[in-house]
Design a protein around this motif. Structure first.
Motif, PDB file in Angstrom:
ATOM      1  N   ALA A 173      32.155  43.331  38.460  1.00 23.97           N
ATOM      2  CA  ALA A 173      33.386  43.533  39.235  1.00 23.97           C
ATOM      3  C   ALA A 173      34.549  43.982  38.357  1.00 23.97           C
ATOM      4  O   ALA A 173      35.427  44.720  38.812  1.00 23.97           O
ATOM      5  CB  ALA A 173      33.753  42.243  39.968  1.00 23.97           C
ATOM      6  N   THR A 174      34.565  43.572  37.101  1.00 19.90           N
ATOM      7  CA  THR A 174      35.641  43.975  36.194  1.00 19.90           C
ATOM      8  C   THR A 174      35.777  45.484  36.137  1.00 19.90           C
ATOM      9  O   THR A 174      36.893  46.024  36.037  1.00 19.90           O
ATOM     10  CB  THR A 174      35.373  43.434  34.777  1.00 19.90           C
ATOM     11  OG1 THR A 174      35.352  42.004  34.823  1.00 19.90           O
ATOM     12  CG2 THR A 174      36.454  43.890  33.804  1.00 19.90           C
ATOM     13  N   HIS A 175      34.636  46.181  36.240  1.00 22.58           N
ATOM     14  CA  HIS A 175      34.649  47.641  36.188  1.00 22.58           C
ATOM     15  C   HIS A 175      34.452  48.259  37.579  1.00 22.58           C
ATOM     16  O   HIS A 175      33.986  49.392  37.702  1.00 22.58           O
ATOM     17  CB  HIS A 175      33.591  48.132  35.204  1.00 22.58           C
ATOM     18  CG  HIS A 175      33.873  47.714  33.796  1.00 22.58           C
ATOM     19  ND1 HIS A 175      33.106  46.800  33.108  1.00 22.58           N
ATOM     20  CD2 HIS A 175      34.887  48.051  32.954  1.00 22.58           C
ATOM     21  CE1 HIS A 175      33.606  46.613  31.903  1.00 22.58           C
ATOM     22  NE2 HIS A 175      34.699  47.353  31.778  1.00 22.58           N
ATOM     23  N   GLN A 234      37.265  48.211  47.450  1.00 20.03           N
ATOM     24  CA  GLN A 234      37.751  47.877  46.112  1.00 20.03           C
ATOM     25  C   GLN A 234      37.030  46.633  45.622  1.00 20.03           C
ATOM     26  O   GLN A 234      36.959  45.622  46.335  1.00 20.03           O
ATOM     27  CB  GLN A 234      39.261  47.631  46.117  1.00 20.03           C
ATOM     28  CG  GLN A 234      39.839  47.355  44.737  1.00 20.03           C
ATOM     29  CD  GLN A 234      41.348  47.228  44.760  1.00 20.03           C
ATOM     30  OE1 GLN A 234      41.884  46.282  45.334  1.00 20.03           O
ATOM     31  NE2 GLN A 234      42.050  48.177  44.136  1.00 20.03           N
ATOM     32  N   ILE A 235      36.486  46.740  44.431  1.00 19.06           N
ATOM     33  CA  ILE A 235      35.816  45.612  43.797  1.00 19.06           C
ATOM     34  C   ILE A 235      36.514  45.343  42.476  1.00 19.06           C
ATOM     35  O   ILE A 235      36.649  46.236  41.626  1.00 19.06           O
ATOM     36  CB  ILE A 235      34.316  45.900  43.543  1.00 19.06           C
ATOM     37  CG1 ILE A 235      33.593  46.193  44.863  1.00 19.06           C
ATOM     38  CG2 ILE A 235      33.665  44.741  42.827  1.00 19.06           C
ATOM     39  CD1 ILE A 235      33.262  47.635  45.072  1.00 19.06           C
ATOM     40  N   ASP A 236      36.997  44.135  42.293  1.00 16.85           N
ATOM     41  CA  ASP A 236      37.560  43.724  41.012  1.00 16.85           C
ATOM     42  C   ASP A 236      37.474  42.206  40.928  1.00 16.85           C
ATOM     43  O   ASP A 236      36.808  41.571  41.763  1.00 16.85           O
ATOM     44  CB  ASP A 236      38.993  44.240  40.814  1.00 16.85           C
ATOM     45  CG  ASP A 236      39.960  43.807  41.908  1.00 16.85           C
ATOM     46  OD1 ASP A 236      39.771  42.693  42.478  1.00 16.85           O
ATOM     47  OD2 ASP A 236      40.921  44.553  42.201  1.00 16.85           O
ATOM     48  N   ASN A 237      38.127  41.614  39.946  1.00 19.85           N
ATOM     49  CA  ASN A 237      38.016  40.167  39.771  1.00 19.85           C
ATOM     50  C   ASN A 237      38.868  39.374  40.747  1.00 19.85           C
ATOM     51  O   ASN A 237      38.783  38.143  40.771  1.00 19.85           O
ATOM     52  CB  ASN A 237      38.379  39.782  38.328  1.00 19.85           C
ATOM     53  CG  ASN A 237      37.310  40.207  37.347  1.00 19.85           C
ATOM     54  OD1 ASN A 237      36.131  40.241  37.688  1.00 19.85           O
ATOM     55  ND2 ASN A 237      37.713  40.538  36.120  1.00 19.85           N
ATOM     56  N   THR A 238      39.697  40.069  41.543  1.00 17.11           N
ATOM     57  CA  THR A 238      40.504  39.361  42.540  1.00 17.11           C
ATOM     58  C   THR A 238      39.838  39.319  43.902  1.00 17.11           C
ATOM     59  O   THR A 238      40.053  38.391  44.670  1.00 17.11           O
ATOM     60  CB  THR A 238      41.900  40.001  42.686  1.00 17.11           C
ATOM     61  OG1 THR A 238      41.773  41.293  43.302  1.00 17.11           O
ATOM     62  CG2 THR A 238      42.582  40.135  41.335  1.00 17.11           C
ATOM     63  N   HIS A 239      39.035  40.348  44.206  1.00 17.30           N
ATOM     64  CA  HIS A 239      38.400  40.385  45.524  1.00 17.30           C
ATOM     65  C   HIS A 239      37.352  41.488  45.606  1.00 17.30           C
ATOM     66  O   HIS A 239      37.289  42.378  44.753  1.00 17.30           O
ATOM     67  CB  HIS A 239      39.441  40.569  46.637  1.00 17.30           C
ATOM     68  CG  HIS A 239      40.130  41.911  46.647  1.00 17.30           C
ATOM     69  ND1 HIS A 239      40.972  42.309  47.666  1.00 17.30           N
ATOM     70  CD2 HIS A 239      40.132  42.958  45.769  1.00 17.30           C
ATOM     71  CE1 HIS A 239      41.445  43.514  47.420  1.00 17.30           C
ATOM     72  NE2 HIS A 239      40.944  43.929  46.273  1.00 17.30           N
ATOM     73  N   ALA A 240      36.556  41.408  46.651  1.00 22.07           N
ATOM     74  CA  ALA A 240      35.722  42.531  47.077  1.00 22.07           C
ATOM     75  C   ALA A 240      36.204  42.885  48.473  1.00 22.07           C
ATOM     76  O   ALA A 240      35.972  42.155  49.440  1.00 22.07           O
ATOM     77  CB  ALA A 240      34.251  42.154  47.077  1.00 22.07           C
ATOM     78  N   HIS A 241      36.912  43.979  48.551  1.00 21.07           N
ATOM     79  CA  HIS A 241      37.490  44.456  49.808  1.00 21.07           C
ATOM     80  C   HIS A 241      36.587  45.587  50.284  1.00 21.07           C
ATOM     81  O   HIS A 241      36.569  46.669  49.695  1.00 21.07           O
ATOM     82  CB  HIS A 241      38.917  44.941  49.551  1.00 21.07           C
ATOM     83  CG  HIS A 241      39.589  45.539  50.732  1.00 21.07           C
ATOM     84  ND1 HIS A 241      40.440  44.827  51.551  1.00 21.07           N
ATOM     85  CD2 HIS A 241      39.535  46.791  51.256  1.00 21.07           C
ATOM     86  CE1 HIS A 241      40.895  45.620  52.508  1.00 21.07           C
ATOM     87  NE2 HIS A 241      40.347  46.819  52.350  1.00 21.07           N
TER      88      HIS A 241
END
Length: 590
Positions: A28-30, A117-124
């Motif tokens: 998710a970081t990337h 959007q995938i990152d360390n805060t969420h998967a939207h």
């Protein structure tokens, strides 16, 4: 065959014909997700799996396949299958044994109503931007399992039906694709209305007190919109879910779905979002009647492989836009003065556009595939050829409401009739159906006039009379000069930033977008303040000798200013009692 054996057989068959997905977020970081999909009982020699090119609620083409890589297809035994590509958005798979397993990596880094959007805060996750599909298997049920990161406190917000921990079901492909999902450590508020559960999942960095204040506004909006139609829709599983992300890393948007809506904005509740974001709540929830169930015939069935065009968006989006701020006033979010002031920008944008000579509201609606988050690199002439169907339909909804009220009727009751005729039964409508419905509700004189002059044609309603009937002032400033093109500062210069309006002073003087204005009447122009001072001091008929540069070449022209066409709409404090009473009835909380 005994009944229990028959039921077991049917259940087993149904499960065997269920397409299943898994999604995980180890990287998710990337901004990567890893996705697996299984398509069992495939009967065709070749299975074609595709990424969508469009998304429910959007009308333009979006090539979601561009963010897919690492694709592999295998059979039930793990043997790698042959894959060929016949177009940019599909994978053709052969040599299977009746089961096709695919796996791929998705890159996603835009959170709004269209993308993922995938990152360390969420998967939207917007489903068409995330999951491949097999068109020939579109009527099968779908099971999706979200493999949540163990080190994050993520929860799941979606309209999909939960079946077990982190696993959800959809009855078919369209429902699945119409079900955006937010995985994050969101806050949740809920309330019951008429036996339905209304929930609001908010991913934000604000306080509980801010959310409570915001959610109180949401509840009032839900109540006032229910009053327009007389009842809430029969939400699937008795649940409607607002899915909101108000964070700096998202993009502003709102997107309606059958039993949910996506709301995104960079403004947190304490940073302008308390007031700035609530209009999207009002607009998108109204869609749970108008668009999701009061459904244009030309959007059925939705095609994920191409742009979807409808001639009814002036009603589906435009009338919804009319109610957006009206509901905010009825819900006591906007004052009467704030609501009336809000009419000005939209009204002037619509009625001061030259585009009426080219397209009526139906034809403006046809432009949606070119403007609804569509992208292009070549310049366009939308200043002169396009009026947003949101705005156009909004001011026509206003005109129709005031016309109906002058006859003892109102738009709320017309919307109820359309709801009862088309929405409750979910029978899609045509524009001719809407015309017939208005004739039925208000009589042919009103219905034929409205559709004949303002929908099939692009004439302007008699707003001066309509506004006077509800105690509003409606005027123009005959002493103010008008240039007819937008400008912007370009370093220490002033540049024409858009195409001049057809027929305007700038247009007649043959000025063009990109021209740099260097002097007016011999006075150097180096800032927007210099320009505005001259325009503000000039009356209609004033001649301006303008020097400019275009493509590094100098030029001169003479501009004769016209009258500023801007209308001002405001409350008339001296309106008679009848008009004041009519205004109060129009704006009243239900």
């Amino acid at each position: 065959m005994p009944k229990f054996i028959l039921l077991f057989f049917i259940s087993t068959l149904s499960f065997a014909q269920t397409n299943s997905y898994e999604i995980s977020f180890e990287n998710a970081t990337h901004h990567e997700a890893r996705i697996k999909a299984t398509f069992p009982n495939v009967k065709s020699h070749e299975l074609v799996v595709s990424m969508s090119r469009s998304s429910p609620g959007r009308y333009a083409v979006h090539e979601f396949a561009k963010n897919v890589y690492g694709f592999v297809a295998k059979d039930s035994k793990g043997n790698k299958l042959e894959v060929t590509r016949k177009d940019p958005y599909s994978w053709n798979i052969t040599g299977h044994d009746g089961t096709v397993n695919v796996e791929y990596i998705l890159f996603g880094n835009r959170a709004d109503g269209t993308y993922s959007q995938i990152d360390n805060t969420h998967a939207h996750l917007n489903m068409p931007a995330t999951f491949m599909y097999a068109e020939e298997l579109q009527h099968r049920p779908i099971e999706i399992t979200f493999n949540m990161p163990e080190d994050l406190s993520w929860k799941i917000a979606t309209q999909l039906k939960p079946t077990k921990a982190n696993t959800y079901m959809a009855p078919d492909l369209y429902y699945f694709m119409d079900s955006p999902t937010e995985l994050s450590d969101f806050s949740l508020r809920e309330f019951k209305m008429d036996g339905k559960n209304i929930s609001f999942a908010l991913h934000h960095d604000g306080t509980d007190a801010e959310f409570d204040e915001y959610f109180d506004q949401v509840k009032r909006i839900v109540e006032q919109e229910k009053q327009v139609f007389g009842e809430l829709p029969d939400y699937d599983y008795g649940q409607y879910t607002f899915i909101a992300c108000y964070l700096p890393n998202v993009s502003g948007d709102g997107m309606e779905h059958r039993n949910s809506t996506i709301l995104t904005d960079t403004e947190g509740l304490a940073k302008g979002g308390m007031k700035g974001n609530i209009g999207t709540v009002s607009h998108e929830f109204f869609h749970s009647w108008n668009v999701e169930r009061i459904r244009p015939n030309d959007l059925e069935a939705f095609d994920f492989s191409k742009a979807n065009m409808s001639g009814s968006l002036w009603f589906a989006e435009g009338f919804t836009s009319y109610y957006t701020n009206l509901i905010l006033h009825r819900a006591k979010v906007l004052t009467a003065e704030e609501y009336i002031k809000s009419l000005n920008g939209t009204f002037n944008y619509v009625w001061n556009s030259p585009a009426h000579q080219f397209f009526n509201p139906i034809e403006m609606s046809y432009q949606a595939p070119f403007v609804d988050a569509a992208t292009s690199v070549d310049p366009v002439n939308r200043e002169n050829t396009f009026i947003s169907y949101y705005s156009y339909g909004s001011v026509l909804g206003l005109a129709l409401d005031l016309e109906l009220r002058s006859k003892g009727l109102n738009l709320d009751d017309f919307m109820k009739q359309v709801w009862n005729t088309f929405g409750k039964s979910e029978v899609s409508y045509t524009i001719e159906d809407l015309h017939e419905s208005l004739n039925k509700y208000a009589g042919a004189e009103i219905g034929d006039n409205f559709f004949g002059n303002y929908i099939y044609k692009s004439e302007m309603p008699k707003y001066a009379e309509l506004f006077k009937s509800v105690g509003l002032k409606f005027k123009q400033d005959s002493e103010k000069g008008y240039f007819g093109a937008s400008l912007k500062k370009n370093e220490n210069l002033v540049e024409i930033s858009g195409n001049p309006k057809i027929g305007s002073a700038a247009y007649k003087a043959k000025l063009s977008s990109g021209d740099i204005i260097t002097s007016v009447n011999g006075k150097a122009i180096s800032s927007m303040k210099d320009w505005e001072t001259i325009i503000n001091e000039s009356k209609p008929g004033t001649e301006l000798n303008i020097s400019y540069t275009r493509d590094a070449k100098e030029g001169e022209t003479k501009v004769t200013l016209t009258m500023d066409p801007t209308y001002t709409i405001s409350i008339d404090e001296n309106a008679d009692k009848k008009a004041v009473k009519a205004r109060e009835s129009w704006l009243a909380t239900k």
